[in-house]
Design an enzyme around this catalytic site. Structure first.
Site: not given
Length: 427
Positions: A76, A145, A169
């Site tokens: 990420k 996210s 997330s």
């Protein structure tokens, strides 16, 4: 034969070690899949194909490095990488180049893993979405996210990816994208080099295709010996069906799917019982925005002072505004409430090996302007419990729906073993 891009990480490692495949062939298969799916999914924030192939050849030419040797992974884009930019989903850091790898990246590389690229994140891992679309239906959100990580694994572009979870997330996007998602017990995975959001809750997590892959990556990230999973027989499992006080907020199709899974497991020999939670669960949920807002508003002090025009309204009017409204006294009181309920959690577990509960209220919602509700994730994150979502359910329109298992804090191996048994039974 199954195409290489469909292989699990464990299958890749075993094939490379046995001489059945080269790392270069594995990476080529991933890159070809990316070329095919990326225009629709848009999971990647950065990828350097030439470098990935050079790194693959270097792994092929050298000795076996460790438990991940030859397995590609993605991270990420709030996680630092010395040879790739880390932009945090924000125009403030478009050209930001870290001078070191995050701990998780360094450990995976040392174990022979190959960093494939950086995946899209929402802005500072909050709620303002990036460009990524759901790999099962591009009109729907991939969740957030950790949107790009879930979508990349779900689209079979990478076998492994790191995400982070402050509320929901990892678990929610994994559910939406039809992959295994794992949020470990708080603090098990080191966060050096990982962008902060709310330090009291921030947890590094994993997207994978199989629970065995999670165990493999967990060994690498914790610099621990890898041991094959000890999957228990179904007859030895005791699971608690935990509807939580938010059960009525789950879609009817989700309720039916969770209850149906519990029934199937029961018929397969698992002891499944209702698990009532002690009073206070709702209060913990009410404390979440106080703690996360208070901390997030301060984590972003530099960006707010120097680049306020480059921060989204969703960020400034969302968690940051929550933090500005929260006094220090209220923040400390919220932390105390959460800690007190955390102490009650052991009693709620009783003799259960894990709790069964929804991963999300439903399937991925239509639209790309929001990432879905974390209602069924946040309290477990605040309580520092490990969680796994398994892609074993199907919602409306044939879309994936996750089944979430919650374990006792710091008994992650037991949770993963139970999850592997449940995954095999329901698949």
């Amino acid at each position: 034969m199954i195409d290489i891009h469909e292989w699990t990480a464990l299958r890749i490692v075993q094939a490379v070690e046995a001489g059945e495949a080269t790392v270069e062939a594995v990476v080529n298969a991933c890159l070809e899949r990316i070329e095919d799916r990326e225009p629709d999914v848009q999971a990647w924030a950065f990828i350097d194909r030439d470098k990935a192939l050079r790194d693959a050849r270097a792994l092929d030419q050298g000795p076996r490095r460790g438990v991940l040797h030859g397995a590609p992974f993605a991270v990420k884009d709030i996680i630092d990488t010395v040879d790739m930019p880390t932009a945090h989903g924000s125009p403030i850091y478009t050209s930001h180049q870290p001078d070191r790898d995050a701990t998780c990246v360094a450990l995976c590389r040392a174990a022979g893993g190959l960093l494939l690229g950086k995946t899209v994140t929402t802005e500072f891992a909050h709620v303002f979405p990036g460009k990524t679309r759901n790999p099962h239906d591009p009109t729907r959100t991939p969740g957030g996210s950790s949107s790009g990580s879930a979508a990349a694994v779900g689209a079979r572009m990478a076998p492994l990816a790191f995400g982070t979870q402050t509320t929901g997330s990892v678990i929610r996007p994994a559910s939406f994208c039809g992959v295994v998602g794992y949020k470990p017990s708080y603090g098990d995975f080191g966060l050096s080099g990982v962008g902060q959001n709310a330090p009291s809750f921030d947890t590094l997590g994993v997207m994978a295709r199989d629970v065995a892959d999670v165990a493999l990556l967990r060994a690498a990230v914790m610099a621990a010996p890898y041991r094959p999973m000890a999957v228990p027989p179904l007859s030895s499992l005791r699971l608690g069906l935990c509807r939580t006080p938010y059960w009525d907020d789950a879609e009817p199709s989700t309720q039916a799917a969770i209850e149906g899974a519990a029934d199937r497991l029961s018929r397969a020999g698992v002891k499944v019982e209702e698990c009532p939670l002690p009073d206070g669960y709702i209060e913990v949920g009410d404390c979440l925005p106080l703690v996360s807002g208070y901390e997030f508003a301060r984590v972003l002090a530099y960006e707010r002072a120097n680049h306020p025009d480059k921060l989204s309204d969703k960020l400034l009017k969302g968690r940051v505004a929550d933090g500005d409204r929260c006094s220090y006294a209220d923040y400390r009181a919220a932390l105390a409430t959460i800690a007190a309920y955390r102490a009650k959690l052991a009693d709620a577990f009783g003799e259960f090996d894990a709790l069964l509960t929804p991963s999300a209220a439903g399937v991925a919602p239509v639209g790309l302007g929001a990432t879905g509700s974390p209602l069924f994730n946040g309290v477990w994150t605040a309580l520092h419990s490990p969680a796994v979502t398994l892609p074993v359910l199907e919602g409306p329109n044939g879309l994936p729906l996750g089944l979430q298992l919650i374990g006792r804090p710091y008994e992650d191996d037991a949770l993963l073993n139970a999850a592997a048994a449940v995954l095999a039974a329901l698949n």
